[in-house]
Motif scaffolding. Structure first.
Motif, PDB file in Angstrom:
ATOM      1  N   VAL A 146       0.835  -1.205   0.000  1.00  0.00           N
ATOM      2  CA  VAL A 146       0.000   0.000   0.000  1.00  0.00           C
ATOM      3  C   VAL A 146       0.866   1.248   0.000  1.00  0.00           C
ATOM      4  N   ALA A 147       1.891   1.250   0.844  1.00  0.00           N
ATOM      5  CA  ALA A 147       2.791   2.402   0.908  1.00  0.00           C
ATOM      6  C   ALA A 147       3.577   2.559  -0.391  1.00  0.00           C
ATOM      7  N   LEU A 148       4.027   1.450  -0.955  1.00  0.00           N
ATOM      8  CA  LEU A 148       4.756   1.516  -2.228  1.00  0.00           C
ATOM      9  C   LEU A 148       3.872   2.081  -3.335  1.00  0.00           C
ATOM     10  N   ARG A 149       2.621   1.647  -3.357  1.00  0.00           N
ATOM     11  CA  ARG A 149       1.697   2.148  -4.389  1.00  0.00           C
ATOM     12  C   ARG A 149       1.476   3.645  -4.224  1.00  0.00           C
ATOM     13  N   ALA A 150       1.371   4.095  -2.987  1.00  0.00           N
ATOM     14  CA  ALA A 150       1.180   5.528  -2.753  1.00  0.00           C
ATOM     15  C   ALA A 150       2.388   6.320  -3.243  1.00  0.00           C
ATOM     16  N   LEU A 151       3.588   5.833  -2.959  1.00  0.00           N
ATOM     17  CA  LEU A 151       4.793   6.524  -3.418  1.00  0.00           C
ATOM     18  C   LEU A 151       4.849   6.577  -4.943  1.00  0.00           C
ATOM     19  N   ARG A 152       4.432   5.495  -5.584  1.00  0.00           N
ATOM     20  CA  ARG A 152       4.497   5.418  -7.043  1.00  0.00           C
ATOM     21  C   ARG A 152       3.439   6.294  -7.715  1.00  0.00           C
ATOM     22  N   GLU A 153       2.275   6.367  -7.116  1.00  0.00           N
ATOM     23  CA  GLU A 153       1.168   7.087  -7.754  1.00  0.00           C
ATOM     24  C   GLU A 153       1.116   8.560  -7.370  1.00  0.00           C
ATOM     25  N   GLY A 154       1.712   8.915  -6.239  1.00  0.00           N
ATOM     26  CA  GLY A 154       1.696  10.299  -5.786  1.00  0.00           C
ATOM     27  C   GLY A 154       1.249  10.403  -4.342  1.00  0.00           C
ATOM     28  N   VAL A 155       2.001  11.156  -3.567  1.00  0.00           N
ATOM     29  CA  VAL A 155       1.713  11.324  -2.143  1.00  0.00           C
ATOM     30  C   VAL A 155       1.238  12.753  -1.909  1.00  0.00           C
ATOM     31  N   GLU A 156       0.215  12.895  -1.092  1.00  0.00           N
ATOM     32  CA  GLU A 156      -0.290  14.226  -0.768  1.00  0.00           C
ATOM     33  C   GLU A 156       0.598  14.864   0.297  1.00  0.00           C
ATOM     34  N   LEU A 157       1.275  15.966  -0.079  1.00  0.00           N
ATOM     35  CA  LEU A 157       2.105  16.709   0.853  1.00  0.00           C
ATOM     36  C   LEU A 157       1.467  18.061   1.133  1.00  0.00           C
ATOM     37  N   ASP A 158       2.068  18.824   2.039  1.00  0.00           N
ATOM     38  CA  ASP A 158       1.458  20.101   2.391  1.00  0.00           C
ATOM     39  C   ASP A 158       1.518  21.113   1.255  1.00  0.00           C
ATOM     40  N   LYS A 184      11.656  20.722  -1.979  1.00  0.00           N
ATOM     41  CA  LYS A 184      12.549  20.720  -0.826  1.00  0.00           C
ATOM     42  C   LYS A 184      12.319  19.476   0.028  1.00  0.00           C
ATOM     43  N   ARG A 185      13.393  18.737   0.284  1.00  0.00           N
ATOM     44  CA  ARG A 185      13.371  17.535   1.135  1.00  0.00           C
ATOM     45  C   ARG A 185      12.256  16.574   0.718  1.00  0.00           C
ATOM     46  N   GLN A 186      12.054  16.434  -0.581  1.00  0.00           N
ATOM     47  CA  GLN A 186      10.885  15.710  -1.076  1.00  0.00           C
ATOM     48  C   GLN A 186      10.890  14.229  -0.701  1.00  0.00           C
ATOM     49  N   VAL A 187      12.015  13.544  -0.904  1.00  0.00           N
ATOM     50  CA  VAL A 187      12.042  12.116  -0.603  1.00  0.00           C
ATOM     51  C   VAL A 187      11.767  11.878   0.883  1.00  0.00           C
ATOM     52  N   ARG A 188      12.367  12.677   1.727  1.00  0.00           N
ATOM     53  CA  ARG A 188      12.153  12.529   3.172  1.00  0.00           C
ATOM     54  C   ARG A 188      10.677  12.747   3.529  1.00  0.00           C
ATOM     55  N   ARG A 189      10.075  13.746   2.921  1.00  0.00           N
ATOM     56  CA  ARG A 189       8.661  14.041   3.218  1.00  0.00           C
ATOM     57  C   ARG A 189       7.739  12.946   2.690  1.00  0.00           C
ATOM     58  N   MET A 190       8.045  12.418   1.512  1.00  0.00           N
ATOM     59  CA  MET A 190       7.226  11.343   0.945  1.00  0.00           C
ATOM     60  C   MET A 190       7.272  10.092   1.814  1.00  0.00           C
ATOM     61  N   CYS A 191       8.480   9.725   2.224  1.00  0.00           N
ATOM     62  CA  CYS A 191       8.612   8.514   3.031  1.00  0.00           C
ATOM     63  C   CYS A 191       7.943   8.676   4.396  1.00  0.00           C
ATOM     64  N   ARG A 192       8.083   9.860   4.990  1.00  0.00           N
ATOM     65  CA  ARG A 192       7.420  10.119   6.268  1.00  0.00           C
ATOM     66  C   ARG A 192       5.904  10.031   6.116  1.00  0.00           C
ATOM     67  N   ALA A 193       5.400  10.510   4.982  1.00  0.00           N
ATOM     68  CA  ALA A 193       3.948  10.518   4.762  1.00  0.00           C
ATOM     69  C   ALA A 193       3.357   9.108   4.684  1.00  0.00           C
ATOM     70  N   VAL A 194       4.158   8.125   4.276  1.00  0.00           N
ATOM     71  CA  VAL A 194       3.640   6.753   4.199  1.00  0.00           C
ATOM     72  C   VAL A 194       4.087   5.920   5.398  1.00  0.00           C
ATOM     73  N   GLY A 195       4.607   6.584   6.441  1.00  0.00           N
ATOM     74  CA  GLY A 195       4.917   5.888   7.682  1.00  0.00           C
ATOM     75  C   GLY A 195       6.283   5.251   7.764  1.00  0.00           C
ATOM     76  N   HIS A 196       7.218   5.677   6.879  1.00  0.00           N
ATOM     77  CA  HIS A 196       8.563   5.109   6.891  1.00  0.00           C
ATOM     78  C   HIS A 196       9.595   6.232   6.809  1.00  0.00           C
TER      79      HIS A 196
END
Length: 237
Positions: A146-158, A184-196
């Motif tokens: 589920v988290a991988l799919r979210a990262l691949r399809e797009g994560v909602e950030l602020d 800015k700090r996109q990878v870190r924010r994406m991973c945090r958003a999916v709980g990792h």
């Protein structure tokens, strides 16, 4: 080489300011006043170029360096807090080098330094979508489907949803992520958003250029073919 570019490369002034200097009649070539900034000038030092009667020494064509940035080094030309900068890792001489994009201080890996502003714009402007690949070690062990799919399809950030990304998990808790945008700090924010949350992050590729065996703190000058490949990657629709 055009005269205004010749003067800019020699450190006389920016291209725009060099154009004004030429039009003002302050430049002579082989003893003759020149007012056309587009006048061709040999860049091998055979022409006698003077500005206000003083000789101008040509500088070689623009350069591009690949650097493996260590942690704790900031991706700027200078730092008001006295921290080490990525520009300080390369013996620039008289050249004014600038980082192409940025990596945050904690992130390691591939960053380019150049005095070619046009190339820097090609590689960083969002409209060109030049891919950048990162390897992230994340908390929480294996990242679920589920988290991988979210990262691949797009994560909602602020600041809005991310573009689709290429994401692989070579081993549990390690992600290889390729982005075509550069927030800015996109990878870190994406991973945090999916709980990792990210533990360590390293950029290993920019367009067609790979970090390869370059060790942290080391650098190398790119050859003309590599620079041409970077330009082609940015111009590809």
């Amino acid at each position: 080489m055009r005269l205004q570019k010749y003067l800019a490369h020699a450190g006389v002034a920016s291209r725009r300011a060099a154009e004004e200097i030429v039009r003002a009649g302050r430049v002579t070539i082989d003893g003759r006043t020149v007012t056309d900034p587009a006048r061709d000038v040999p860049d091998d030092g055979t022409a006698d170029v003077l500005v206000d009667g003083r000789p101008v020494t040509p500088v070689a064509e623009t350069v591009v360096f690949a650097v493996n940035k260590p942690a704790g080094v900031v991706s700027t030309a200078s730092d008001t807090h006295g921290r080490p900068t990525v520009v300080g890792l390369v013996p620039a001489g008289k050249r004014r080098l600038y980082p192409v994009g940025r990596l945050d201080a904690e992130t390691t890996g591939l960053i380019l330094l150049t005095d070619d502003g046009a190339l820097a714009d090609l590689l960083t402007h969002p409209r060109y979508e030049v891919p950048k690949t990162y390897v992230a070690s994340v908390r929480g062990g294996r990242v679920g489907d589920v988290a991988l799919r979210a990262l691949r399809e797009g994560v909602e950030l602020d600041d809005g949803p991310t573009l689709p990304a290429e994401v692989e998990q070579p081993e549990p808790g390690e992600l290889r992520i390729t982005l075509r945008e550069g927030r800015k700090r996109q990878v870190r924010r994406m991973c945090r958003a999916v709980g990792h949350p990210v533990v360590t992050l390293r950029r290993v590729r920019l367009g067609p250029l790979e970090l390869g065996r370059l060790r942290e703190g080391q650098w190398r000058a790119l050859d003309p073919r590599e620079v041409a490949a970077l330009r082609d990657a940015a111009r590809r629709p």
